[in-house]
Design an enzyme around this catalytic site. Structure first.
Site, PDB file in Angstrom:
ATOM      1  N   TRP A   1       0.831  -1.206   0.000  1.00  0.00           N
ATOM      2  CA  TRP A   1       0.000   0.000   0.000  1.00  0.00           C
ATOM      3  C   TRP A   1       0.865   1.254   0.000  1.00  0.00           C
ATOM      4  CZ3 TRP A   1      -4.417  -0.978  -1.893  1.00  0.00           C
ATOM      5  CH2 TRP A   1      -5.040  -2.212  -1.638  1.00  0.00           C
TER       6      TRP A   1
ATOM      7  N   ASP B   1      -1.712   6.489   6.482  1.00  0.00           N
ATOM      8  CA  ASP B   1      -2.788   5.632   5.985  1.00  0.00           C
ATOM      9  C   ASP B   1      -3.093   4.654   7.124  1.00  0.00           C
ATOM     10  OD1 ASP B   1      -4.377   3.707   4.848  1.00  0.00           O
ATOM     11  OD2 ASP B   1      -3.007   3.210   3.199  1.00  0.00           O
TER      12      ASP B   1
ATOM     13  N   LYS C   1     -12.615  -1.875   7.373  1.00  0.00           N
ATOM     14  CA  LYS C   1     -11.962  -2.833   8.277  1.00  0.00           C
ATOM     15  C   LYS C   1     -12.407  -2.578   9.715  1.00  0.00           C
ATOM     16  CE  LYS C   1      -8.279  -2.546   4.959  1.00  0.00           C
ATOM     17  NZ  LYS C   1      -8.583  -3.626   4.044  1.00  0.00           N
TER      18      LYS C   1
HETATM   19  C1  PLP Z   1      -3.429  -0.125   4.380  1.00  0.00           C
HETATM   20  C2  PLP Z   1      -4.365  -0.016   3.232  1.00  0.00           C
HETATM   21  N1  PLP Z   1      -4.350   1.100   2.479  1.00  0.00           N
HETATM   22  C3  PLP Z   1      -5.178   1.240   1.427  1.00  0.00           C
HETATM   23  C4  PLP Z   1      -6.057   0.254   1.056  1.00  0.00           C
HETATM   24  C5  PLP Z   1      -6.949   0.462  -0.130  1.00  0.00           C
HETATM   25  O1  PLP Z   1      -8.166   0.841   0.331  1.00  0.00           O
HETATM   26  P1  PLP Z   1      -9.456   1.055  -0.595  1.00  0.00           P
HETATM   27  O2  PLP Z   1      -9.825  -0.275  -1.125  1.00  0.00           O
HETATM   28  O3  PLP Z   1     -10.436   1.644   0.369  1.00  0.00           O
HETATM   29  O4  PLP Z   1      -9.074   2.004  -1.679  1.00  0.00           O
HETATM   30  C6  PLP Z   1      -6.123  -0.913   1.817  1.00  0.00           C
HETATM   31  C7  PLP Z   1      -7.069  -1.985   1.457  1.00  0.00           C
HETATM   32  O5  PLP Z   1      -7.012  -3.108   1.877  1.00  0.00           O
HETATM   33  C8  PLP Z   1      -5.244  -1.056   2.923  1.00  0.00           C
HETATM   34  O6  PLP Z   1      -5.259  -2.168   3.668  1.00  0.00           O
END
Ligand code: PLP
Length: 362
Positions: free
Chosen positions: A103, A173, A197
């Site tokens: 991520w 994040d 989550k």
């Molecule tokens: C740490 C993290 N950042 C970003 C995301 C992406 O999130 P989204 O699907 O809401 O765009 C996730 C998704 O699992 C994640 O675990």
């Protein structure tokens, strides 16, 4: 009677049962309106109360100071990977990224499409088994911001203490660990998280941003992508995801009932401890992916000794009602996601199953 399962999905993931029951109870007649919350106008007083209560509860539970704005946006955490640099990465400035997993890589890639972005530190060389060190001497005081991923959903690592970035705004994040423990919001310029989550269903993304950053944000970008647009309109610039925000409010009420962030953190630590102890006591039958000091309380990643054994583990687990234990394709093996709403009993049941499986296959 519905089927009994233990939900270890990585996201969307388990929601607290009382929250689902409340939604079911109120589904056809919300607040004596004679209709569902989904059918209300987002400009109505009845919906407005839900919207404000969600903000109020989040402020209370995370002790968000007055000099921060809370925004409810759409587009997931992924849209934030682009919105952050579009709003906050000015020409002539650099954004620095701490690379702790896939991520972080995605966030960096999007920032590089918008402006100057560089890697501050990384644990990629060791397949992201740990949270990388950040040396204060490497921090450039002139940077636009420093970006971290507070919990690495895929690799199962989590920051235990956040880096001191001095005057450079720290942006986190927190998609996979927001509200899993108390944090000091004042240490961050911005925090963001997709809700699916720890906060509710997918569809709403929470942004907590300091007013300083907000006021300095770029206004030369499309209206809907500006943080200021949403702040000025109290996240009602356009139709918000009203049902997701209603569910968010109910999840926040539930977290409050669990003793808030510190109450939930205690249970989370207990849950994680149960599973890590099972791994550590297995004499190498199970191996944890994360180094001990970087272990996540949200995603427990582990491998078995062979592909074949992993396959049997996952198929026997599925037969016994354990859902979502397959590891992400980039790490392989297994992952138990044990977010706030996963009850201690589910972790106890998984521990018992892991011990039994080892006894039968070692
Ligand atoms: C740490 C993290 N950042 C970003 C995301 C992406 O999130 P989204 O699907 O809401 O765009 C996730 C998704 O699992 C994640 O675990």
């Amino acid at each position: 009677m519905s089927k009994q399962v233990f939900n270890f999905n990585a996201g969307p993931s388990a929601l607290p049962k009382p929250v689902l029951e409340k939604a079911q109870e109120e589904l056809l007649n919300f607040g004596d309106s004679g209709m569902s919350v989904m059918e209300l106008s987002h400009r109505s007083k009845t919906y407005e109360a839900v919207h404000q209560e969600a903000k109020r509860l989040l402020t209370e539970l995370l002790e968000i100071p007055d000099n921060y704005e809370i925004l409810f946006l759409q587009g997931g955490a992924s849209l934030q990977f682009s919105m952050i640099p579009m709003n906050l990465l000015k020409e002539g400035k650099t954004a620095s990224f701490v690379m702790s997993g896939s991520w972080s890589e995605k966030a960096l890639k999007e920032a590089q499409l918008v402006g100057e972005a560089k890697i501050l530190s990384s644990s990629k060389d060791e397949n992201y088994r740990s949270i990388p060190e950040v040396n204060s001497s490497d921090i450039n005081a002139d940077d636009a911001y420093i970006h971290i991923t507070s919990n690495n959903t895929i690799f199962g690592t989590q920051w235990s203490t956040y880096p001191d970035t001095k005057d450079v705004p720290l942006i986190a994040d927190m998609s996979s660990d927001i509200l899993s423990r108390p944090i000091d919001v004042s240490k961050f310029g911005m925090i963001y998280a997709g809700a699916q989550k720890n906060l509710g269903p997918s569809g709403v993304t929470v942004v907590i941003i300091s007013k300083d950053l907000l006021e300095s944000a770029n206004e030369q970008i499309p209206t809907i992508l500006r943080y200021q647009t949403h702040a000025k309109a109290d996240s009602l610039y356009h139709t918000p995801p009203t049902f997701a925000i209603y569910m968010l409010r109910n999840v926040l009420q539930w977290v409050k009932d669990q003793g808030g962030a510190s109450g939930i953190a205690q249970t989370n630590a207990q849950k994680a401890q149960l599973l890590y102890a099972t791994i550590d006591e297995s004499n190498g039958f199970y191996t944890g992916h994360a180094t001990n000091e970087s272990r996540s309380h949200m995603n427990v990643t582990f491998t078995l000794q062979s592909e074949e054994l992993t396959k049997s583990f996952l198929s026997e687990a599925a037969e016994r009602g354990f859902v979502g234990l397959g590891g992400h394709r980039s790490v392989g093996g297994c992952r138990a996601s044990i977010y706030n709403a996963v009850p201690l009993e589910a972790c106890e049941a998984l521990r018992a199953f892991m011990v039994e499986f080892q006894n039968n296959h070692a």
